[in-house]
Enzyme design. Sequence first.
Site, short mmCIF file in Angstrom:
data_model
loop_
_atom_site.label_atom_id
_atom_site.label_comp_id
_atom_site.label_asym_id
_atom_site.label_seq_id
_atom_site.Cartn_x
_atom_site.Cartn_y
_atom_site.Cartn_z
N PHE A 114 -38.13 18.12 -0.30
CA PHE A 114 -37.34 16.73 0.07
C PHE A 114 -38.46 15.69 -0.31
CE2 PHE A 114 -34.69 19.35 2.11
CZ PHE A 114 -33.30 19.14 1.32
N VAL A 137 -50.99 26.44 -7.01
CA VAL A 137 -52.05 25.73 -6.54
C VAL A 137 -52.91 26.47 -5.98
CG1 VAL A 137 -52.90 23.79 -4.99
CG2 VAL A 137 -50.95 23.47 -6.48
N GLU A 169 -27.73 28.79 13.83
CA GLU A 169 -26.69 28.84 12.57
C GLU A 169 -26.52 30.30 11.96
OE1 GLU A 169 -27.00 24.27 11.06
OE2 GLU A 169 -28.21 25.69 10.34
N ALA A 212 -35.68 17.39 6.83
CA ALA A 212 -35.69 16.72 5.61
C ALA A 212 -35.63 15.31 5.73
CB ALA A 212 -34.07 17.25 4.79
#
Lengths: 421, 421
Positions: free
Chosen positions: B15, B80, B171, B317
């Site tokens: 994000f 990276v 959740e 986010a």
Amino acid sequence: MSVKIPRVIVVGAGFGGLETVRALRHAAADVTVVDRQNHHCFQPLLYQVATAALSPAEIAWPIRHILRAQKNATVLMEEVLGVDPARKVLITNFGEMPFDYLVLATGAMHSYFGHDDWAPFAPGLKRIDDATRIRRQILIAFEKAEIAQDPEVQRRLLTFVIVGGGATGVEMAGAIAEIARQTLAMDFRRIDPRNARIVLVEAGSRLLPAFPPEQSDYVRVTLSKAGVTVMTDTMVTTCDAGGVELGPQRLQAATVIWAAGVMASPAAKWLGAEADRAGRTRVNADLSVPGHPDIFVIGDAAAVTNNNTGRPVPGIAPAAKQMGQYVGAVIAARIAGRDTGKPFRYRHLGDLATIGRRAAVVQLGRFRLRGYFGWWFWGIAHVYFLIGTRNRFIVAFSWLWSYLTFQRGARLITRAPDEPT
Amino acid sequence: MSVKIPRVIVVGAGFGGLETVRALRHAAADVTVVDRQNHHCFQPLLYQVATAALSPAEIAWPIRHILRAQKNATVLMEEVLGVDPARKVLITNFGEMPFDYLVLATGAMHSYFGHDDWAPFAPGLKRIDDATRIRRQILIAFEKAEIAQDPEVQRRLLTFVIVGGGATGVEMAGAIAEIARQTLAMDFRRIDPRNARIVLVEAGSRLLPAFPPEQSDYVRVTLSKAGVTVMTDTMVTTCDAGGVELGPQRLQAATVIWAAGVMASPAAKWLGAEADRAGRTRVNADLSVPGHPDIFVIGDAAAVTNNNTGRPVPGIAPAAKQMGQYVGAVIAARIAGRDTGKPFRYRHLGDLATIGRRAAVVQLGRFRLRGYFGWWFWGIAHVYFLIGTRNRFIVAFSWLWSYLTFQRGARLITRAPDEPT
């Protein structure tokens, strides 16, 4: 004296296995389905997963969910290791399972015609995991080409060779051409995906030998227009990490996909039964194994002759389904104390193959279609045969979406990109 | 004297990274995005992939497709390895890349609080591959329970422990309860999935500490009604192949899911910069790294304080997006020869979490919702923030379908079932 309910074991929940189980739904039997996967895979659309058009779950459905309403059927996710035909016992990685009737519907794997060492360089397409692996390989080739500085390395990365000009090969070649020419066309900065080279290699003299010659010609012309180089009468003589050799010619290619031949699963070996060159078990007219009237082999694992043509029954979904229906009915009749008596008869319904946007060939007896209408026919037929209303809807929507936007909804590279190019 | 276009490298296309790139769309800059994945993943819905409700491609989208229209941006799929801040060079597995500005938006991984040896037994949920791995583990547990003969083994296979009572833990627990009680209820013959034991373990005194206490109570009651055993004030002291230890109590469980803590990615280590206890790089008021005004760290990788509350900015986010927009604007201004001058200010929009069918909690400032309306709000907000019209449509359809049929569309076990139970 107590009545013992006969135990029927069906190994493999592909098209043939599922139809066998369904045909036994009213039988007084205890049916057990054994599969090493938890899902039934709709193989005719597997190439669409490999080419990022559909997600795996859209063409696969849990076996136990398909059979949830059939109360005489139990589904077990186990790997079969062998069969003891004398003791009537199936051997799996979880132990032994006795049976009264056994149906082996174990399908086929790709075959490299004795060159098993080619397998790591030229994956085939038989299972969901094959499809996501090939999808990853195709997408990574473009990613690596964008990074590469050396034009020769880029050319190798952007060369895709598909070996085998049957339905799977033709469909893969058409789909990869679409990815390169349309889907990815605008997404890169250093390479132009439209320069990708897609080569379809076929050992025989024409593509789609199951179709009439004029349809083969149409497919060849259509693929060429889409940017596919079609090479017929061409044999792959070597396959290695660098690419392929086609007789004297060497083709440097990072991606080689094998769609050239299949080998039946080891059902014949488990049984110690006679097999043909492709490993298919030779069966009696009622699909039972010689010497073992209670053991049947069906689908791609069986060598069956089409009584009308004298040629082998092809390894396609409708053939497996017909065998499954037949064997299920035979077993149900024998459990009920009857005997159907009739041998298995294959009825060839037709052949379908798609090449890409608005292009497909259809042959159903004397009825033939191609181009735009053939493409619609192909699409509707495949959506119709999918399992589950939800999947039908999502696949139809995904296709409509791709058709309108030229996009593909599942361009996912899963697992780390650490494989060698 | 020729004008050199400044090179901006953004590492990580989550994000934060994506928003940075977008904020640079009108800048006279050469922007390169480096990510080891080819896709942006919508992490808030990752638990739905892990619980077979959605397919991976429905919450992930190719990075280069998202940025295809932004002509000053190039996307490279590389890993990276480090940064040389003195030479202003990024080091990847494909070589060195010089930069004028560097933005590290590399996110976080799960953390086992010094018990890294627990990782194999208690997978966390951060990437698509984690989600398919957890999905496989949950579905295989039910498959193996159907095969197992020993009731004790069955009980262990049907015990699911979720560690951590934040949004992800709540959740996951709610979704696993739904799978056991509804989705799978009729699909097995030897076990009753409704007997599955789902345990949610939280070290603190209540679930969802970011929410007001009465919402925590509501969540606890709702989860308990759905069949989840909620254990607060409980620490996991050991985690092994057999299950977990909670102080003196041992819980035999085949599936343990880690949703308890995160550790920032090694951005601070690459830079040799100061980090807080969770590995987050301590940054200046403009999110640059002390001593390196052209290197920025944002999102979950950065330790930033909320000026209003004095508490750390949460790893969610909207926070990452705000930092990305801010840093992109700072760099664009500096390239244009201006200076924004203003420090980064976080604006907390709210918190959302769902528990299951028709149950969710929403807190947006003084606005609070729960139950049926909270659930609708949660669903619409998540569909809205998904990338791509196609994904919005398919996710909305999948949810509607699941709601009506109690089914889940992606019950796929991919890869061979050869892991130990």
